[in-house]
Enzyme design. Structure first.
Site, PDB file in Angstrom:
ATOM      1  N   ASP A   9      15.453  22.159  28.648  1.00 27.20           N
ATOM      2  CA  ASP A   9      14.953  20.790  28.535  1.00 27.20           C
ATOM      3  C   ASP A   9      16.117  19.831  28.789  1.00 27.20           C
ATOM      4  O   ASP A   9      17.296  20.234  28.741  1.00 27.20           O
ATOM      5  CB  ASP A   9      14.382  20.601  27.121  1.00 27.20           C
ATOM      6  N   ASP A  11      16.369  15.735  27.760  1.00 25.90           N
ATOM      7  CA  ASP A  11      16.662  14.794  26.673  1.00 25.90           C
ATOM      8  C   ASP A  11      16.632  15.496  25.319  1.00 25.90           C
ATOM      9  O   ASP A  11      15.699  16.217  24.989  1.00 25.90           O
ATOM     10  CB  ASP A  11      15.663  13.634  26.702  1.00 25.90           C
ATOM     11  N   ASP A 213      14.215  21.112  22.255  1.00 24.59           N
ATOM     12  CA  ASP A 213      14.381  20.355  21.009  1.00 24.59           C
ATOM     13  C   ASP A 213      13.098  19.730  20.486  1.00 24.59           C
ATOM     14  O   ASP A 213      13.080  19.197  19.388  1.00 24.59           O
ATOM     15  CB  ASP A 213      15.405  19.228  21.214  1.00 24.59           C
TER      16      ASP A 213
END
Length: 265
Positions: A9, A11, A213
């Site tokens: 991922d 961000d 996240d």
């Protein structure tokens, strides 16, 4: 050496707090590609937004964009695309919502938003990706990869409940942050896109290392043979992914540090 697919991922994971790549991250990923490993970036961001980071890395990375709605090869060729049914996209455009909640459409051609929201451009400052303001009555419901509502978490939860009740599994509903409700066609997520990419690369999930996240990373992390969840992750993510390892904070280039140790760079 067994080739691996490293998929991350952006961000909150691969990018720092300023939404840019740390020099050590660039160095580590380049080293792994030179060793014969594969790299993929998987994000809720639009392809046009993500390709800037691929160019900065200067490696042949696949891109899984718009939460799995689109997959591009390292040369920028579109390998797969999945759109919401036009009637579903139109219903989401028409769905009553509080005036402070912003309606966004991610299309192959760009990003449409219902009214100007310059504060949202901070996230895209390093890439120059920008929206086009289109009144809802003029929004095109065809070719929509993702409908994105941005606003107060409580308001988004109410919208989520309405959409879930009305459409169930016909739509895939997730969050990239507490303030970002993201809706794709049913069966569209990062995990499904990753599975197809692994097959294309003739690799098994066991050979995949994934980093994430937030809740829109769940399926991707659950598929990977080695799943790493960031210290700054959504509290519910770690419990959703079986066998995941908790690593450091994205602001400290934790993905690069973990990869350095894992591959003894």
């Amino acid at each position: 050496m067994t080739p691996r697919l490293i998929v991350s991922d952006l961000d909150g994971t691969l990018l720092g707090g300023d939404h840019t790549l740390h020099p050590s991250t660039v160095e580590v990923l380049r080293s792994l590609v030179k060793q014969g490993h594969h790299v993929a970036l998987a994000s809720g961001r639009h392809y046009d937004d993500m390709k800037v980071f691929r160019d900065q890395l200067a490696i042949p990375a696949h891109l899984i964009s718009t939460n799995g709605a689109y997959v591009h090869d390292p040369a920028g060729r579109l390998l797969a695309s999945s759109h919401l049914a036009a009637e579903h996209a139109q219903a989401l455009i028409n769905l009553p919502r509080p005036p402070e909640v912003r309606l966004n459409l991610y299309r192959e051609s760009g990003w449409h938003i219902d009214q100007d929201a310059p504060q949202l451009l901070t996230l895209h400052a390093s890439t120059g990706f920008r929206y086009q303001v289109v009144p809802p009555a003029q929004m095109d419901s065809s070719g929509v990869g993702k409908v994105l509502y941005l606003g107060d978490p409580n308001a988004l939860k109410r919208l989520e409940a309405q959409v879930q009740e009305a459409y169930g599994d016909a739509l895939h509903i997730t969050y990239s942050t507490d303030y970002s409700l993201e809706i794709m066609a049913g069966g569209v997520n990062k995990g499904v896109a990753l599975a197809a990419l692994l097959e294309r690369l003739d690799l098994t999930p066991v050979a995949c290392l994934a980093f994430g996240d937030n809740l829109n990373d769940t399926e991707m992390l659950d598929l990977a043979g080695e799943a790493q969840v960031m210290a700054n992750a959504h509290p519910a993510l770690f419990d959703r992914v079986k066998g995941a390892e908790r690593i450091g904070h994205h602001g400290e280039a934790a993905v690069a540090k973990w990869l350095q140790q894992r591959f003894k760079l």
